[in-house]
Design a protein around this motif. Structure first.
Motif, PDB file in Angstrom:
ATOM      1  N   PRO A  59       0.797  -1.232   0.000  1.00  0.00           N
ATOM      2  CA  PRO A  59       0.000   0.000   0.000  1.00  0.00           C
ATOM      3  C   PRO A  59       0.832   1.285   0.000  1.00  0.00           C
ATOM      4  O   PRO A  59       0.321   2.353  -0.344  1.00  0.00           O
ATOM      5  N   TYR A  60       2.130   1.200   0.354  1.00  0.00           N
ATOM      6  CA  TYR A  60       2.947   2.402   0.468  1.00  0.00           C
ATOM      7  C   TYR A  60       4.023   2.534  -0.605  1.00  0.00           C
ATOM      8  O   TYR A  60       4.522   3.631  -0.845  1.00  0.00           O
ATOM      9  N   PHE A  61       4.393   1.429  -1.248  1.00  0.00           N
ATOM     10  CA  PHE A  61       5.482   1.468  -2.221  1.00  0.00           C
ATOM     11  C   PHE A  61       5.167   0.572  -3.415  1.00  0.00           C
ATOM     12  O   PHE A  61       4.509  -0.460  -3.277  1.00  0.00           O
ATOM     13  N   ARG A  62       5.660   0.993  -4.584  1.00  0.00           N
ATOM     14  CA  ARG A  62       5.661   0.136  -5.764  1.00  0.00           C
ATOM     15  C   ARG A  62       7.065   0.173  -6.353  1.00  0.00           C
ATOM     16  O   ARG A  62       7.582   1.247  -6.655  1.00  0.00           O
ATOM     17  N   VAL A  63       7.673  -1.001  -6.493  1.00  0.00           N
ATOM     18  CA  VAL A  63       9.030  -1.105  -7.003  1.00  0.00           C
ATOM     19  C   VAL A  63       8.996  -1.691  -8.409  1.00  0.00           C
ATOM     20  O   VAL A  63       8.485  -2.803  -8.618  1.00  0.00           O
ATOM     21  N   PHE A  64       9.522  -0.944  -9.382  1.00  0.00           N
ATOM     22  CA  PHE A  64       9.618  -1.396 -10.765  1.00  0.00           C
ATOM     23  C   PHE A  64      11.022  -1.950 -11.006  1.00  0.00           C
ATOM     24  O   PHE A  64      12.012  -1.365 -10.565  1.00  0.00           O
TER      25      PHE A  64
END
Length: 260
Positions: free
Chosen positions: A32-37
Protein backbone atom coordinates in the motif's frame (compact mmCIF):
# COMPACT_ATOMS: atom_id res chain seq x y z
CA UNK A 1 2.06 18.89 -46.11
CA UNK A 2 1.48 15.34 -47.36
CA UNK A 3 5.23 14.77 -47.33
CA UNK A 4 5.44 15.87 -43.67
CA UNK A 5 2.67 13.44 -42.72
CA UNK A 6 4.43 10.63 -44.58
CA UNK A 7 7.71 11.32 -42.76
CA UNK A 8 5.89 11.44 -39.41
CA UNK A 9 4.14 8.14 -40.18
CA UNK A 10 7.46 6.48 -41.08
CA UNK A 11 9.03 7.71 -37.80
CA UNK A 12 6.09 6.32 -35.78
CA UNK A 13 6.23 2.96 -37.58
CA UNK A 14 9.99 2.67 -37.02
CA UNK A 15 9.71 3.65 -33.35
CA UNK A 16 6.74 1.42 -32.57
CA UNK A 17 8.72 -1.84 -32.14
CA UNK A 18 11.08 -0.11 -29.71
CA UNK A 19 8.18 1.27 -27.66
CA UNK A 20 6.34 -2.06 -27.64
CA UNK A 21 9.45 -3.92 -26.57
CA UNK A 22 10.26 -1.42 -23.82
CA UNK A 23 6.76 -1.30 -22.37
CA UNK A 24 6.61 -4.86 -20.95
CA UNK A 25 10.31 -4.94 -19.95
CA UNK A 26 9.58 -3.77 -16.40
CA UNK A 27 7.69 -5.70 -13.75
CA UNK A 28 6.57 -4.43 -10.36
CA UNK A 29 6.01 -5.46 -6.76
CA UNK A 30 3.92 -3.33 -4.44
CA UNK A 31 2.49 -2.70 -0.99
CA UNK A 32 0.00 0.00 0.00
CA UNK A 33 2.95 2.40 0.47
CA UNK A 34 5.48 1.47 -2.22
CA UNK A 35 5.66 0.14 -5.76
CA UNK A 36 9.03 -1.11 -7.00
CA UNK A 37 9.62 -1.40 -10.76
CA UNK A 38 12.37 -3.72 -11.94
CA UNK A 39 13.57 -5.57 -15.02
CA UNK A 40 13.17 -9.36 -15.29
CA UNK A 41 15.94 -11.03 -13.37
CA UNK A 42 15.91 -8.48 -10.55
CA UNK A 43 13.00 -9.99 -8.59
CA UNK A 44 15.02 -10.78 -5.45
CA UNK A 45 16.55 -7.29 -5.40
CA UNK A 46 13.11 -5.69 -5.80
CA UNK A 47 11.68 -7.80 -2.98
CA UNK A 48 14.65 -6.97 -0.77
CA UNK A 49 14.19 -3.25 -1.43
CA UNK A 50 10.45 -3.44 -0.79
CA UNK A 51 10.91 -5.27 2.51
CA UNK A 52 13.58 -2.79 3.60
CA UNK A 53 11.35 0.20 2.82
CA UNK A 54 8.45 -1.25 4.78
CA UNK A 55 10.75 -2.00 7.71
CA UNK A 56 11.98 1.59 7.95
CA UNK A 57 8.81 3.40 6.85
CA UNK A 58 7.68 4.16 10.46
CA UNK A 59 11.15 5.54 11.22
CA UNK A 60 11.05 7.91 8.22
CA UNK A 61 7.49 9.04 8.98
CA UNK A 62 8.49 9.88 12.56
CA UNK A 63 11.73 11.56 11.48
CA UNK A 64 10.08 13.88 8.94
CA UNK A 65 6.55 14.15 10.32
CA UNK A 66 5.15 13.17 6.95
CA UNK A 67 3.22 10.14 5.66
CA UNK A 68 3.19 9.71 1.89
CA UNK A 69 0.85 8.01 -0.52
CA UNK A 70 2.27 5.12 -2.52
CA UNK A 71 5.71 6.04 -3.86
CA UNK A 72 7.18 4.56 -7.05
CA UNK A 73 10.74 3.21 -6.97
CA UNK A 74 12.67 2.15 -10.06
CA UNK A 75 15.74 -0.06 -9.86
CA UNK A 76 17.99 1.25 -12.63
CA UNK A 77 20.93 -0.68 -14.03
CA UNK A 78 23.58 2.02 -14.45
CA UNK A 79 26.60 -0.27 -14.57
CA UNK A 80 29.25 0.66 -12.01
CA UNK A 81 27.68 4.05 -11.22
CA UNK A 82 26.68 4.10 -7.54
CA UNK A 83 23.87 6.48 -6.69
CA UNK A 84 20.16 7.14 -6.47
CA UNK A 85 17.85 10.14 -6.70
CA UNK A 86 14.46 11.38 -5.58
CA UNK A 87 12.18 13.53 -7.73
CA UNK A 88 9.45 15.21 -5.63
CA UNK A 89 8.18 16.94 -8.77
CA UNK A 90 7.65 13.65 -10.59
CA UNK A 91 6.98 11.67 -7.38
CA UNK A 92 9.54 9.03 -8.31
CA UNK A 93 12.61 7.55 -6.67
CA UNK A 94 15.35 5.71 -8.53
CA UNK A 95 18.04 3.55 -6.98
CA UNK A 96 20.98 2.27 -8.99
CA UNK A 97 21.27 -1.48 -8.93
CA UNK A 98 24.88 -2.15 -7.99
CA UNK A 99 26.26 -1.46 -4.49
CA UNK A 100 29.58 0.28 -3.91
CA UNK A 101 32.70 -1.84 -3.44
CA UNK A 102 34.17 0.62 -0.95
CA UNK A 103 34.22 4.22 0.38
CA UNK A 104 31.75 5.75 2.84
CA UNK A 105 28.68 4.58 0.88
CA UNK A 106 29.48 0.98 1.72
CA UNK A 107 28.89 1.60 5.44
CA UNK A 108 25.52 -0.05 5.91
CA UNK A 109 23.74 -3.29 6.63
CA UNK A 110 22.73 -3.42 2.96
CA UNK A 111 22.82 -1.19 -0.11
CA UNK A 112 19.02 -1.09 -0.23
CA UNK A 113 18.90 0.10 3.37
CA UNK A 114 21.35 2.93 2.71
CA UNK A 115 20.24 4.21 -0.69
CA UNK A 116 16.58 3.23 -0.46
CA UNK A 117 15.92 4.88 2.89
CA UNK A 118 18.17 7.87 2.09
CA UNK A 119 16.07 8.72 -0.97
CA UNK A 120 12.83 8.01 0.88
CA UNK A 121 13.83 10.56 3.54
CA UNK A 122 14.48 13.06 0.75
CA UNK A 123 11.02 12.53 -0.70
CA UNK A 124 9.27 12.65 2.66
CA UNK A 125 11.06 15.76 3.90
CA UNK A 126 10.85 17.78 0.68
CA UNK A 127 7.13 17.08 0.18
CA UNK A 128 6.18 18.14 3.72
CA UNK A 129 3.70 20.97 3.13
CA UNK A 130 0.76 22.72 4.74
CA UNK A 131 -0.95 26.11 4.99
CA UNK A 132 -0.82 28.64 2.18
CA UNK A 133 1.98 26.83 0.24
CA UNK A 134 -0.27 23.76 -0.05
CA UNK A 135 -2.84 25.88 -1.89
CA UNK A 136 -0.15 27.24 -4.26
CA UNK A 137 1.16 23.72 -4.90
CA UNK A 138 -2.38 22.42 -5.58
CA UNK A 139 -2.93 25.20 -8.14
CA UNK A 140 0.45 25.26 -9.88
CA UNK A 141 2.05 21.85 -9.34
CA UNK A 142 4.71 20.02 -7.37
CA UNK A 143 7.43 22.50 -8.26
CA UNK A 144 5.98 24.65 -5.45
CA UNK A 145 6.83 22.35 -2.56
CA UNK A 146 8.54 24.93 -0.27
CA UNK A 147 11.24 22.54 0.94
CA UNK A 148 12.53 22.18 -2.61
CA UNK A 149 14.00 25.66 -2.14
CA UNK A 150 16.02 24.98 0.99
CA UNK A 151 19.85 25.10 0.82
CA UNK A 152 21.69 21.96 -0.33
CA UNK A 153 23.28 21.45 3.08
CA UNK A 154 19.83 21.23 4.68
CA UNK A 155 18.54 18.88 1.98
CA UNK A 156 21.39 16.43 2.62
CA UNK A 157 21.65 17.04 6.38
CA UNK A 158 18.49 15.12 7.25
CA UNK A 159 19.24 12.22 4.89
CA UNK A 160 22.83 11.72 6.07
CA UNK A 161 21.66 11.99 9.67
CA UNK A 162 18.67 9.71 9.02
CA UNK A 163 20.64 6.97 7.26
CA UNK A 164 22.96 6.95 10.28
CA UNK A 165 20.18 6.95 12.91
CA UNK A 166 18.64 3.69 11.68
CA UNK A 167 21.26 1.63 13.53
CA UNK A 168 24.78 2.00 14.97
CA UNK A 169 26.10 0.08 11.97
CA UNK A 170 24.75 2.08 9.05
CA UNK A 171 25.21 5.49 7.49
CA UNK A 172 28.06 7.85 6.92
CA UNK A 173 28.00 9.43 10.38
CA UNK A 174 28.76 5.99 11.86
CA UNK A 175 31.70 5.43 9.53
CA UNK A 176 35.17 6.76 10.01
CA UNK A 177 35.42 9.14 7.07
CA UNK A 178 33.10 12.02 7.97
CA UNK A 179 34.10 12.35 11.64
CA UNK A 180 37.76 12.12 10.62
CA UNK A 181 37.38 14.96 8.10
CA UNK A 182 35.78 17.27 10.65
CA UNK A 183 38.28 16.35 13.38
CA UNK A 184 41.28 16.84 11.09
CA UNK A 185 40.09 20.24 9.86
CA UNK A 186 39.34 21.34 13.42
CA UNK A 187 42.78 20.24 14.62
CA UNK A 188 44.39 22.21 11.79
CA UNK A 189 42.24 25.26 12.49
CA UNK A 190 41.02 24.95 8.93
CA UNK A 191 37.27 24.48 9.30
CA UNK A 192 35.52 26.23 6.39
CA UNK A 193 33.21 29.18 6.75
CA UNK A 194 29.47 28.61 7.08
CA UNK A 195 29.11 29.55 3.41
CA UNK A 196 31.81 27.14 2.19
CA UNK A 197 30.44 24.36 4.39
CA UNK A 198 27.23 24.54 2.37
CA UNK A 199 28.58 23.32 -0.97
CA UNK A 200 31.51 21.63 -2.71
CA UNK A 201 34.70 23.67 -2.39
CA UNK A 202 38.01 23.09 -4.13
CA UNK A 203 39.73 24.29 -0.95
CA UNK A 204 38.37 21.35 1.05
CA UNK A 205 37.37 18.78 -1.60
CA UNK A 206 36.56 16.00 0.90
CA UNK A 207 34.52 18.32 3.12
CA UNK A 208 31.17 19.36 1.68
CA UNK A 209 27.52 19.89 2.54
CA UNK A 210 27.03 16.15 3.12
CA UNK A 211 29.77 16.12 5.76
CA UNK A 212 28.81 19.33 7.54
CA UNK A 213 25.06 19.01 7.10
CA UNK A 214 25.03 15.50 8.56
CA UNK A 215 27.36 16.55 11.38
CA UNK A 216 25.21 19.57 12.22
CA UNK A 217 22.01 17.53 12.37
CA UNK A 218 23.69 14.90 14.54
CA UNK A 219 24.63 17.70 16.92
CA UNK A 220 21.06 19.09 16.89
CA UNK A 221 19.59 15.65 17.59
CA UNK A 222 21.94 15.05 20.50
CA UNK A 223 21.37 18.51 22.02
CA UNK A 224 17.66 19.09 21.36
CA UNK A 225 16.23 15.73 20.36
CA UNK A 226 15.36 14.08 17.05
CA UNK A 227 11.70 14.90 17.63
CA UNK A 228 12.41 18.56 16.81
CA UNK A 229 13.03 17.80 13.13
CA UNK A 230 9.32 17.34 12.24
CA UNK A 231 8.64 20.69 13.96
CA UNK A 232 11.32 22.30 11.79
CA UNK A 233 10.00 20.80 8.55
CA UNK A 234 6.43 21.74 9.44
CA UNK A 235 7.57 25.35 9.83
CA UNK A 236 9.55 25.50 6.58
CA UNK A 237 6.87 23.56 4.68
CA UNK A 238 4.15 26.01 5.70
CA UNK A 239 6.00 29.31 5.25
CA UNK A 240 5.76 31.44 2.14
CA UNK A 241 9.19 32.82 3.00
CA UNK A 242 10.68 29.40 2.15
CA UNK A 243 10.33 30.29 -1.53
CA UNK A 244 12.91 33.04 -0.93
CA UNK A 245 15.59 30.61 0.27
CA UNK A 246 17.57 30.68 -3.01
CA UNK A 247 17.93 34.45 -2.63
CA UNK A 248 18.37 34.82 1.12
CA UNK A 249 17.74 31.78 3.28
CA UNK A 250 18.08 33.58 6.63
CA UNK A 251 14.66 35.20 6.12
CA UNK A 252 12.90 31.91 6.75
CA UNK A 253 15.47 29.52 8.18
CA UNK A 254 16.61 31.61 11.13
CA UNK A 255 13.05 31.82 12.46
CA UNK A 256 12.35 28.18 11.59
CA UNK A 257 15.30 26.89 13.59
CA UNK A 258 14.49 29.18 16.52
CA UNK A 259 10.91 27.93 16.48
CA UNK A 260 11.99 24.28 16.43
Amino acid sequence: MKKIFMIAAIVVILALPVVLNAWPSYKSLSTPYFRVFYRPGWESQALNLLQTLEQYRPFVEELTGNRLDRISYVIEDMGNMVNGYASPVGIKIAVFAYPPSGDELSNGESWWQLVGVHEYIHMSQMTKISGEPSIIRALFGNIFYPNLYQPNWMTEAITVYGESAMSPYSGRMNGGTYPAIVSALAAEGNLPSITKAGYYSSGTPLANHYVFGGSFYKYLAEKYGQDKFPVLFEYTGSSLFSYLNPLYSNISLQEAYKEA
